[in-house]
Design a protein around this motif. Structure first.
Motif, PDB file in Angstrom:
ATOM      1  N   GLU B 125       0.836  -1.184   0.000  1.00  0.00           N
ATOM      2  CA  GLU B 125       0.000   0.000   0.000  1.00  0.00           C
ATOM      3  C   GLU B 125       0.885   1.253   0.000  1.00  0.00           C
ATOM      4  OE1 GLU B 125      -0.311  -2.559   2.005  1.00  0.00           O
ATOM      5  OE2 GLU B 125      -2.279  -3.394   1.577  1.00  0.00           O
ATOM      6  N   THR B 126       0.243   2.411  -0.054  1.00  0.00           N
ATOM      7  CA  THR B 126       1.052   3.629  -0.061  1.00  0.00           C
ATOM      8  C   THR B 126       1.446   4.004   1.361  1.00  0.00           C
ATOM      9  OG1 THR B 126      -1.039   4.799  -0.143  1.00  0.00           O
ATOM     10  CG2 THR B 126       0.226   4.679  -2.185  1.00  0.00           C
ATOM     11  N   LYS B 127       2.663   4.487   1.490  1.00  0.00           N
ATOM     12  CA  LYS B 127       3.117   4.965   2.792  1.00  0.00           C
ATOM     13  C   LYS B 127       2.472   6.314   3.071  1.00  0.00           C
ATOM     14  CE  LYS B 127       7.572   2.678   2.938  1.00  0.00           C
ATOM     15  NZ  LYS B 127       8.652   2.611   3.891  1.00  0.00           N
ATOM     16  N   ARG B 128       2.308   6.593   4.337  1.00  0.00           N
ATOM     17  CA  ARG B 128       1.763   7.902   4.663  1.00  0.00           C
ATOM     18  C   ARG B 128       2.899   8.917   4.644  1.00  0.00           C
ATOM     19  NH1 ARG B 128       0.737   9.507  10.829  1.00  0.00           N
ATOM     20  NH2 ARG B 128       2.892   9.483  11.465  1.00  0.00           N
ATOM     21  N   ALA B 129       2.569  10.164   4.452  1.00  0.00           N
ATOM     22  CA  ALA B 129       3.567  11.228   4.527  1.00  0.00           C
ATOM     23  C   ALA B 129       3.065  12.253   5.531  1.00  0.00           C
ATOM     24  CB  ALA B 129       3.758  11.886   3.167  1.00  0.00           C
ATOM     25  N   VAL B 130       3.966  12.787   6.326  1.00  0.00           N
ATOM     26  CA  VAL B 130       3.598  13.754   7.355  1.00  0.00           C
ATOM     27  C   VAL B 130       4.328  15.050   7.069  1.00  0.00           C
ATOM     28  CG1 VAL B 130       3.520  14.207   9.818  1.00  0.00           C
ATOM     29  CG2 VAL B 130       3.342  11.872   8.989  1.00  0.00           C
ATOM     30  N   LYS B 131       3.581  16.129   7.188  1.00  0.00           N
ATOM     31  CA  LYS B 131       4.175  17.435   6.936  1.00  0.00           C
ATOM     32  C   LYS B 131       5.210  17.751   8.013  1.00  0.00           C
ATOM     33  CE  LYS B 131       2.442  21.884   5.643  1.00  0.00           C
ATOM     34  NZ  LYS B 131       1.421  22.867   5.947  1.00  0.00           N
ATOM     35  N   ASP B 132       6.327  18.335   7.608  1.00  0.00           N
ATOM     36  CA  ASP B 132       7.344  18.700   8.585  1.00  0.00           C
ATOM     37  C   ASP B 132       6.867  19.880   9.410  1.00  0.00           C
ATOM     38  OD1 ASP B 132       8.817  16.719   7.544  1.00  0.00           O
ATOM     39  OD2 ASP B 132      10.064  18.004   6.289  1.00  0.00           O
ATOM     40  N   LYS B 133       7.317  19.906  10.656  1.00  0.00           N
ATOM     41  CA  LYS B 133       6.912  20.971  11.564  1.00  0.00           C
ATOM     42  C   LYS B 133       8.070  21.936  11.769  1.00  0.00           C
ATOM     43  CE  LYS B 133       3.299  18.262  12.808  1.00  0.00           C
ATOM     44  NZ  LYS B 133       3.471  17.245  11.760  1.00  0.00           N
ATOM     45  N   VAL B 142      11.846  15.993  10.190  1.00  0.00           N
ATOM     46  CA  VAL B 142      11.370  15.249   9.030  1.00  0.00           C
ATOM     47  C   VAL B 142      10.361  14.268   9.610  1.00  0.00           C
ATOM     48  CG1 VAL B 142      11.981  13.843   7.038  1.00  0.00           C
ATOM     49  CG2 VAL B 142      13.606  15.503   7.918  1.00  0.00           C
ATOM     50  N   MET B 143       9.137  14.733   9.758  1.00  0.00           N
ATOM     51  CA  MET B 143       8.195  13.991  10.595  1.00  0.00           C
ATOM     52  C   MET B 143       7.718  12.688   9.968  1.00  0.00           C
ATOM     53  SD  MET B 143       8.545  15.685  13.183  1.00  0.00           S
ATOM     54  CE  MET B 143       7.476  14.788  14.285  1.00  0.00           C
ATOM     55  N   THR B 144       7.918  12.522   8.662  1.00  0.00           N
ATOM     56  CA  THR B 144       7.567  11.243   8.060  1.00  0.00           C
ATOM     57  C   THR B 144       8.399  10.119   8.675  1.00  0.00           C
ATOM     58  OG1 THR B 144       7.022  12.381   6.036  1.00  0.00           O
ATOM     59  CG2 THR B 144       7.393  10.035   5.852  1.00  0.00           C
ATOM     60  N   ALA B 167       1.236  14.400  20.963  1.00  0.00           N
ATOM     61  CA  ALA B 167       0.825  13.572  19.839  1.00  0.00           C
ATOM     62  C   ALA B 167      -0.632  13.883  19.554  1.00  0.00           C
ATOM     63  CB  ALA B 167       0.994  12.098  20.174  1.00  0.00           C
ATOM     64  N   THR B 168      -0.889  14.474  18.403  1.00  0.00           N
ATOM     65  CA  THR B 168      -2.265  14.814  18.066  1.00  0.00           C
ATOM     66  C   THR B 168      -2.786  13.828  17.029  1.00  0.00           C
ATOM     67  OG1 THR B 168      -1.453  16.367  16.425  1.00  0.00           O
ATOM     68  CG2 THR B 168      -2.021  17.260  18.567  1.00  0.00           C
ATOM     69  N   GLY B 169      -4.101  13.712  16.975  1.00  0.00           N
ATOM     70  CA  GLY B 169      -4.697  12.754  16.055  1.00  0.00           C
ATOM     71  C   GLY B 169      -4.559  11.346  16.596  1.00  0.00           C
ATOM     72  N   ARG B 170      -5.024  10.393  15.822  1.00  0.00           N
ATOM     73  CA  ARG B 170      -4.959   9.012  16.298  1.00  0.00           C
ATOM     74  C   ARG B 170      -4.739   8.092  15.117  1.00  0.00           C
ATOM     75  NH1 ARG B 170     -11.002   7.782  18.283  1.00  0.00           N
ATOM     76  NH2 ARG B 170     -10.121   5.760  18.767  1.00  0.00           N
ATOM     77  N   GLY B 171      -4.248   6.896  15.426  1.00  0.00           N
ATOM     78  CA  GLY B 171      -4.074   5.889  14.397  1.00  0.00           C
ATOM     79  C   GLY B 171      -3.184   6.389  13.283  1.00  0.00           C
ATOM     80  N   GLU B 172      -3.628   6.175  12.076  1.00  0.00           N
ATOM     81  CA  GLU B 172      -2.850   6.561  10.902  1.00  0.00           C
ATOM     82  C   GLU B 172      -2.567   8.063  10.866  1.00  0.00           C
ATOM     83  OE1 GLU B 172      -1.655   4.506   8.712  1.00  0.00           O
ATOM     84  OE2 GLU B 172      -1.574   5.429   6.736  1.00  0.00           O
ATOM     85  N   THR B 173      -3.436   8.861  11.472  1.00  0.00           N
ATOM     86  CA  THR B 173      -3.246  10.307  11.385  1.00  0.00           C
ATOM     87  C   THR B 173      -2.537  10.884  12.615  1.00  0.00           C
ATOM     88  OG1 THR B 173      -5.412  10.714  12.335  1.00  0.00           O
ATOM     89  CG2 THR B 173      -5.269  10.632   9.930  1.00  0.00           C
ATOM     90  N   MET B 174      -2.024  10.015  13.481  1.00  0.00           N
ATOM     91  CA  MET B 174      -1.313  10.532  14.648  1.00  0.00           C
ATOM     92  C   MET B 174      -0.040  11.236  14.206  1.00  0.00           C
ATOM     93  SD  MET B 174       0.081   8.451  17.932  1.00  0.00           S
ATOM     94  CE  MET B 174       1.515   8.973  18.860  1.00  0.00           C
ATOM     95  N   GLU B 175       0.183  12.411  14.787  1.00  0.00           N
ATOM     96  CA  GLU B 175       1.395  13.158  14.474  1.00  0.00           C
ATOM     97  C   GLU B 175       1.987  13.723  15.751  1.00  0.00           C
ATOM     98  OE1 GLU B 175       1.032  16.114  11.475  1.00  0.00           O
ATOM     99  OE2 GLU B 175      -0.143  14.825  10.146  1.00  0.00           O
ATOM    100  N   VAL B 176       3.302  13.713  15.815  1.00  0.00           N
ATOM    101  CA  VAL B 176       3.977  14.347  16.939  1.00  0.00           C
ATOM    102  C   VAL B 176       4.306  15.776  16.535  1.00  0.00           C
ATOM    103  CG1 VAL B 176       6.066  14.352  18.334  1.00  0.00           C
ATOM    104  CG2 VAL B 176       4.900  12.210  17.844  1.00  0.00           C
TER     105      VAL B 176
END
Lengths: 199, 657
Positions: B125-133, B142-144, B167-176
């Motif tokens: 499947e596709t990897k998730r990407a997280v925007k850098d903070k 490099v939050m990914t 850590a905001t969000g949950r599961g797949e959308t959790m981001e630090v």
């Protein structure tokens, strides 16, 4: 984030609730009240703006009220889907899409919502600002699947036509009585109870 | 104590210890990401799975308490398979960008994937990407790459006391992140880079500059505050690439302040790399021979010497010897004019020791903001506060990162405390009634032979050594104020940038020996280019009186030389040749150089200072801008950026260069 208001303050009705909520928790553990307080914010926003959501400014107010770092409130608010962090329509249509509801026609309910409310799909708000549609996980009413939750009310045993009728009623400003839309009593079997009939 | 058998090895660990600690006691290496011995246990990475006898499934050893007689297996097929599974999940969303990642080569995930990773991914499947903070000018994100171990969140909340990360969000959308974009306003933020087990948080100034395996590592001491944090200077060729803390449980545990870690780019700028001599009112470049010739001719008459705050003990000693041979008692090392009483060592060191903070039950801080004066010590105080230490503060309101009362000097806060502790800021002594403040602080601390809770918190790494070596006015000698009031004809400034050079009367012949060209160098008649702390073997004494050894990591730039050599050469030019030709011979001349580590100081019979009236004048904190307070940090673009972001009010406007 342009929709974010600059400030937030609890109104008198909310203020009246806060001491009752805080009294539920032991002294020094007030941070436990974060979820009830966020609900309070959301209800107040519904009263004041017609859109039940939690602005960032309100989370900061909650953090200050509970003497906790703001990030701890953000964490909670973003964790639970029940808190809307962006403005929503006046009615929040929450279609349960989990297996029992799906098997019993949740997709038809979803389609009916899109058609009747004029919403493009889950996560969208209608152009008239009346409806926001969300697909949610199990609402715990599987016996009367499929289920649509409108704000705090459950409407059960739906199909396409009854969902359309429900949304039309909401558009007219009516609130049909919540519960089963086929007249089922509680979660008894369809057509009436088969046991405990004497009760 | 509980007996635990780890892979057949019997070990005894305290009740309440975790299985992981028992495994470490048995010498078994347990892979981990979220577990960190100085942070609370999170138990969310699941990498430390082990097999416990009679447990139906693998257990996370970091969060599993030991029981007497427990049998643990750390290397069974079940354990290995479990860890492989965990690793596969961790790598699902981790990008395969090790070749362009600054953590590469020192990455926990990379290392442990060598042991537990599959050779190919089954994830289609596709990897998730997280925007850098954006979290400030020091940390690149490099939050990914983040694996959600939450070490940074726990460090910020527990050690730094700046609970901005979550850590905001949950599961797949959790981001630090910080949710609302903001720079992490901590003086300890660089440690986030060290504790991040992957490449999510890396050093912004160090980005893409070097690989760990091409760096030469040299042990040294951070002298930019008085904590004496042991550091490792990583160099490539003649350039300092980065500075990292070493571990010393008695000093820094493993933390380090941002000023020492990130200011080294100041070592490459505004350096004095050749001698200068003033001719016809203008400073012109000169050779060493010319500079020493002018010095020998003009450094005559009533002479005096002032040492700065970050000078090594060897240079201080050499200059003192030189001045004694020239017959001058005009010595001073207190550029701030602090009324330090140096008759006894206990009067000017941090007697309770840094580790001893954890034994105190009440702490009174006077005229100091340890958060900016010694962030690592402040973290230790915070640790003690979380364990029950009560703190009160005398001085202007400050955010210490822990709760404290505000009191006055007439406080009875310490009365009744079993182990009372006073931290007296050096800044509190730099006022006319400083001697009375000193006496009052000693009285409040009630030092006894068993527990001496009187602590003077110095500001820079060279200050205690100067006091230890007695770089103070001799009999009939003048202090700095006396010298500046026209008491001398010639003045030798050894790295002394801590006072306003405009106070030097016109006509005084000024020798400036140091590494950065600032106001004092601009006032000088002869400039002797010296070495910064990274460029010389030296001895430093921290605020506790701990004697520490540092080694040269790079050579001084251009014609700059180690400071003791310059003084030795000058002594020959002045005709009073000092009796040493090597550093080893110099060190034989004074007992301080034979000492290593913490030097305990006996309790003196009498109190320091002079009891007297203390004015109502509020205390003035000596450091208003943590990021720019000495020549090195003032020359550092990184520190300038920090000051711009964090303390816009305190930062000076950037001069047009």
């Amino acid at each position: 984030m342009s929709e974010q208001p600059d400030s937030f303050a609890f109104d008198a009705e909310s203020e009246a609730q806060i001491p009752k909520i805080l009294a539920r928790y032991p002294a020094g553990k007030q941070a436990s009240a974060v979820i009830p307080l966020l609900y309070l914010v959301q209800e107040q926003m519904r009263r004041q703006t017609g859109s039940a959501w939690v602005p960032k400014a309100a989370m900061d107010v909650v953090a200050q009220r509970l003497s906790m770092p703001p990030i701890r409130v953000y964490e909670v608010a973003t964790f639970y889907y029940m808190f809307n962090l962006r403005p929503i329509g006046r009615y929040h249509l929450q279609v349960c899409g989990t297996t029992p509801c799906m098997l019993r026609g949740a997709e038809e309910v979803m389609r009916a919502c899109c058609d009747a409310a004029g919403v493009k799909g889950p996560g969208q708000t209608s152009a008239d600002g009346l409806f926001t549609l969300t697909e949610v996980e199990c609402l715990g009413a599987c016996v009367n699947a499929p289920v649509l939750q409108v704000d705090e009310d459950y409407y059960e045993d739906l199909d396409y036509d009854r969902t359309v009728a429900l949304i039309e009623a909401l558009k007219r400003g009516e609130r049909p009585p919540p519960g089963s839309t086929i007249g089922r009593q509680g979660s008894a079997a369809e057509g009436g109870p088969t046991s405990l009939t004497e009760v | 104590m509980a007996k635990v058998i780890v892979d057949g090895i019997e070990v005894e660990v305290p009740q309440g210890a975790s299985v992981l600690q028992a495994c470490e006691a048995a010498g078994k290496e347990i892979p981990r990401f979220c577990y960190h011995e100085r942070l609370s246990v999170a138990g969310n990475c699941r990498m430390c799975l082990v097999e416990v006898e009679k447990a139906p499934k693998p257990v996370a050893s970091c969060a599993y308490p030991v029981m007497d007689g427990m049998k643990v297996f750390t290397d069974t097929p079940m354990v290995r398979n479990a860890r492989r599974g965990v690793m596969e999940f961790l790598l699902i969303n981790h990008p395969l960008d090790c070749p362009i990642c600054d953590q590469g080569g020192e990455c926990d995930l990379q290392d442990q994937a060598m042991a537990y990773g599959r050779d190919v991914s089954r994830f289609t499947e596709t990897k998730r990407a997280v925007k850098d903070k954006y979290v400030g000018p020091l940390i690149k994100t490099v939050m990914t790459r983040c694996i959600h171990c939450t070490r940074c969140i726990r460090f910020a909340a527990e050690v730094a006391g700046v609970p901005d990360l979550g850590a905001t969000g949950r599961g797949e959308t959790m981001e630090v992140g910080t949710y609302v974009e903001k720079a992490i306003a901590s003086e300890l933020s660089g440690n986030l880079i060290d504790i991040c087990p992957v490449g999510a948080l890396t050093s912004r100034p160090y980005a893409f500059t070097a690989r760990p395996w091409e760096l030469t590592k040299t042990d040294s001491i951070d002298v930019l505050d008085a904590t004496g944090v042991p550091i490792r200077i990583d160099t490539r060729g003649a350039e300092v690439m980065r500075i990292l803390p070493r571990q010393d449980d008695e000093v820094n545990e493993e933390w380090m302040g941002d000023r020492g870690r990130f200011s080294f780019d100041g070592l490459k700028r505004r350096r004095l790399d050749r001698p200068w001599v003033r001719r016809d009112g203008r400073l012109v470049p000169a050779t060493w021979g010319e500079a020493l010739e002018v010095l020998a001719r003009r450094f005559r008459g009533r002479v005096g010497a002032v040492v700065g705050d970050t000078v090594d003990a060897e240079a201080i000693f050499a200059l003192r010897e030189l001045m004694l041979r020239l017959g001058s008692p005009n010595l001073d090392c207190r550029q701030d004019g602090a009324k330090i009483d140096a008759r006894e060592r206990a009067y000017y060191v941090f007697n309770s020791t840094i580790a001893g903070i954890e034994q105190a039950d009440r702490l009174l801080i006077i005229g100091s903001n340890p958060r900016v004066e010694a962030p690592v010590i402040n973290a230790r105080i915070r640790k003690a506060v979380l364990a029950g230490l009560e703190v009160a503060h005398v001085g202007p309101p400050v955010d210490l990162t822990y709760p404290h009362r505000r009191v006055g000097l007439d406080t009875d806060f310490l009365e009744g405390a079993a182990r009372p502790m006073v931290i007296l800021g050096r800044g509190a002594l730099a006022r006319p009634d400083g001697a009375a403040v000193l006496a009052r602080a000693w009285e409040l601390a009630r030092p006894s032979a068993e527990w001496n809770g009187f602590n003077l918190l110095h500001l820079f790494g060279g200050q205690v050594a100067a006091l230890d070596l007695g770089f103070l006015p001799g009999p009939g000698g003048l202090d700095l104020a006396g010298m500046l009031a026209g008491g001398v004809d010639a003045l030798w400034l050894l790295g002394a940038d801590g006072f306003d050079a405009a106070r030097i009367p016109p006509g005084v012949f000024v020798v400036y020996q140091g590494h950065h060209g600032e106001a004092a160098a601009a006032r000088a008649d002869v400039i002797l280019p010296g070495a910064a702390y990274t460029e010389k073997d030296g001895t430093w004494v921290n605020t506790e009186g701990r004697v520490q050894q540092a080694f040269a990591a790079v050579v001084p730039p251009g014609e700059a030389r180690e400071d003791w050599k310059i003084i030795r050469a000058a002594s020959a030019a002045l005709g009073v040749t000092l009796p040493f030709d090597t550093l080893a011979e110099l060190r034989e001349q004074h007992p301080l150089f034979a000492l290593r580590g913490l030097v305990r100081t006996p309790l003196p019979d009498s109190p320091p200072g002079e009891p007297g009236p203390i004015s109502d004048e509020p205390f003035v904190l000596p450091i208003r801008n943590y990021w720019q307070c000495d020549p090195i940090t003032r020359a550092s673009p990184t520190m300038a950026e920090c000051a711009r972001v964090f303390a816009p009010a305190a930062a000076p406007a950037l001069a047009a260069e």
